[in-house]
Design an enzyme around this catalytic site. Structure first.
Site, PDB file in Angstrom:
ATOM      1  N   ARG A   3      -7.089 -18.844 -16.571  1.00 26.11           N
ATOM      2  CA  ARG A   3      -7.357 -17.146 -16.754  1.00 26.11           C
ATOM      3  C   ARG A   3      -8.842 -18.042 -17.304  1.00 26.11           C
ATOM      4  NH1 ARG A   3      -3.847 -16.854 -21.332  1.00 26.11           N
ATOM      5  NH2 ARG A   3      -4.926 -16.133 -23.012  1.00 26.11           N
ATOM      6  N   ASN A  19     -10.233 -13.324 -28.747  1.00 26.88           N
ATOM      7  CA  ASN A  19     -10.727 -13.807 -30.226  1.00 26.88           C
ATOM      8  C   ASN A  19     -11.620 -14.671 -30.274  1.00 26.88           C
ATOM      9  OD1 ASN A  19      -9.174 -11.458 -32.075  1.00 26.88           O
ATOM     10  ND2 ASN A  19      -7.695 -12.122 -30.095  1.00 26.88           N
ATOM     11  N   HIS A  26     -12.293 -16.565 -24.088  1.00 26.89           N
ATOM     12  CA  HIS A  26     -11.473 -15.402 -24.531  1.00 26.89           C
ATOM     13  C   HIS A  26     -11.600 -14.949 -26.027  1.00 26.89           C
ATOM     14  CE1 HIS A  26      -8.409 -18.207 -23.067  1.00 26.89           C
ATOM     15  NE2 HIS A  26      -9.028 -18.749 -22.894  1.00 26.89           N
ATOM     16  N   ARG A  62     -16.305 -13.774 -21.978  1.00 22.50           N
ATOM     17  CA  ARG A  62     -14.542 -13.666 -21.834  1.00 22.50           C
ATOM     18  C   ARG A  62     -14.138 -13.959 -20.616  1.00 22.50           C
ATOM     19  NH1 ARG A  62     -11.513  -7.781 -23.967  1.00 22.50           N
ATOM     20  NH2 ARG A  62      -9.237  -9.176 -23.355  1.00 22.50           N
ATOM     21  N   HIS A  63     -12.956 -14.047 -19.773  1.00 21.04           N
ATOM     22  CA  HIS A  63     -12.557 -14.348 -18.690  1.00 21.04           C
ATOM     23  C   HIS A  63     -11.831 -12.857 -18.299  1.00 21.04           C
ATOM     24  CE1 HIS A  63      -8.670 -13.007 -20.785  1.00 21.04           C
ATOM     25  NE2 HIS A  63      -8.708 -13.622 -21.995  1.00 21.04           N
ATOM     26  N   GLY A  64     -12.184 -12.776 -16.805  1.00 18.33           N
ATOM     27  CA  GLY A  64     -11.959 -11.662 -15.912  1.00 18.33           C
ATOM     28  C   GLY A  64     -10.861 -11.473 -16.630  1.00 18.33           C
ATOM     29  N   GLU A 119      -7.499 -18.976 -26.690  1.00 21.94           N
ATOM     30  CA  GLU A 119      -7.217 -17.659 -27.269  1.00 21.94           C
ATOM     31  C   GLU A 119      -6.519 -17.398 -28.543  1.00 21.94           C
ATOM     32  OE1 GLU A 119      -7.741 -15.355 -28.155  1.00 21.94           O
ATOM     33  OE2 GLU A 119      -7.550 -13.862 -26.442  1.00 21.94           O
ATOM     34  N   HIS A 132      -3.677 -17.732 -31.248  1.00 20.15           N
ATOM     35  CA  HIS A 132      -1.773 -17.263 -30.699  1.00 20.15           C
ATOM     36  C   HIS A 132      -1.555 -16.233 -31.396  1.00 20.15           C
ATOM     37  CE1 HIS A 132       1.773 -18.951 -31.050  1.00 20.15           C
ATOM     38  NE2 HIS A 132       1.614 -19.814 -30.417  1.00 20.15           N
ATOM     39  N   TYR A 133      -1.291 -15.588 -31.211  1.00 21.82           N
ATOM     40  CA  TYR A 133      -0.277 -14.537 -31.524  1.00 21.82           C
ATOM     41  C   TYR A 133       1.484 -14.448 -31.664  1.00 21.82           C
ATOM     42  CZ  TYR A 133      -4.127 -11.102 -29.989  1.00 21.82           C
ATOM     43  OH  TYR A 133      -5.269 -10.630 -30.311  1.00 21.82           O
ATOM     44  N   THR A 164      -0.912 -11.583 -25.334  1.00 22.61           N
ATOM     45  CA  THR A 164      -1.074 -13.211 -24.510  1.00 22.61           C
ATOM     46  C   THR A 164      -1.186 -14.295 -25.163  1.00 22.61           C
ATOM     47  OG1 THR A 164      -2.113 -11.984 -22.855  1.00 22.61           O
ATOM     48  CG2 THR A 164      -2.028 -14.551 -21.907  1.00 22.61           C
ATOM     49  N   GLY A 165      -2.304 -14.196 -25.964  1.00 19.17           N
ATOM     50  CA  GLY A 165      -2.584 -16.317 -27.417  1.00 19.17           C
ATOM     51  C   GLY A 165      -2.504 -17.112 -25.539  1.00 19.17           C
TER      52      GLY A 165
END
Length: 247
Positions: free
Chosen positions: A60, A184, A182, A8-10, A87, A89-90, A21-22
């Site tokens: 990211r 999720n 990401h 997972r990204h930093g 990621e 989508h939120y 963020t999504g």
């Protein structure tokens, strides 16, 4: 032995601000850059030399991968980028503070939106500037494939075709593969690899910058999975992720 490392990204700017963020394209924080460099050190200590890397279209994740490869002196590595590793989508939640949202709607509702398997937040309106159909990086993606919101189930259904067709078959010719994505999108892959139940995946909290190694035998069967780094520190980071949406 064949290995795939999921990372997972930093920490991103909106991780720091505890915002959903999504698909919003936010940058790494200085701490996020340090986490990426630390991940590279763990990988270097274990002697990882990768054959290929995959990442999303979001900076990211891309920057995390670049930092890792630079610190490993493997900048020459072939890299494939795909929107399918983006990621979850939120929807209309993108940009909102998680704790404030929990205070308004309750912890259980926000946990449902964040971690539930098949419940998605309300979608972005078609004329919302955050709608991915307006983003040039997705100009070659059919509009009916671009999400306005997603559940984890939707996210997995977006990712797994790419996993089955592109990433996993690469193990036939590669010994070590790196996937930087990401929270999720990687949870979806982990759910599939470990056959985690729909309810069980709700409890999986993936920390930023912690390499997660999956080992496979000659028949490409999963034999072992583990995080690189101090186990107590990993446990602490997981708890911090779990607490993000509590009011």
């Amino acid at each position: 032995m064949k290995r795939i490392v999921l990372l997972r990204h930093g920490q991103s700017a909106w991780n720091l601000e505890n915002r959903f963020t999504g698909w919003t394209d936010v940058d790494l924080t200085p701490k996020g850059e340090e986490e990426a460099a630390a991940a590279a050190e763990h990988l270097k200590k274990e002697g990882f030399v990768f054959d290929i890397a995959y990442t999303s279209f979001l900076k990211r994740a891309v920057k995390t991968l670049n930092i890792v490869l630079d610190n490993l002196n493997q900048d020459w590595l072939p890299v494939e980028k795909t929107w399918r590793l983006n990621e979850k989508h939120y929807g209309i939640l993108q940009g909102l503070n998680k704790a404030e949202t929990a205070k308004k709607y309750g912890d259980e509702k926000v946990l449902l939106w964040r971690r539930s398997f098949d419940t998605a937040p309300d979608p972005l309106p078609e004329d919302d500037p955050r709608n991915p159909k307006f983003d040039i990086r997705y100009k070659n993606v059919p509009d009916d494939q671009l999400p306005r919101t997603e559940s984890l189930k939707d996210t997995i259904e977006r990712i797994l075709p790419y996993w089955h067709k592109t990433i996993f078959p690469k193990l036939k010719e590669a010994d070590n593969i790196l996937v930087v994505a990401h929270g999720n999108s990687l949870r979806g892959v982990i759910k599939y690899l470990k056959n985690i139940s729909d309810d069980g995946i709700v409890e999986l909290n993936l920390p930023t910058g912690a390499p997660y190694v999956f080992e496979f035998d000659a028949d490409f069967k999963l034999t072992k999975d583990y995080f690189l780094g101090d186990p107590e520190e990993i446990k602490k980071l997981m708890a911090e992720v779990a607490a993000q949406a509590k009011k």
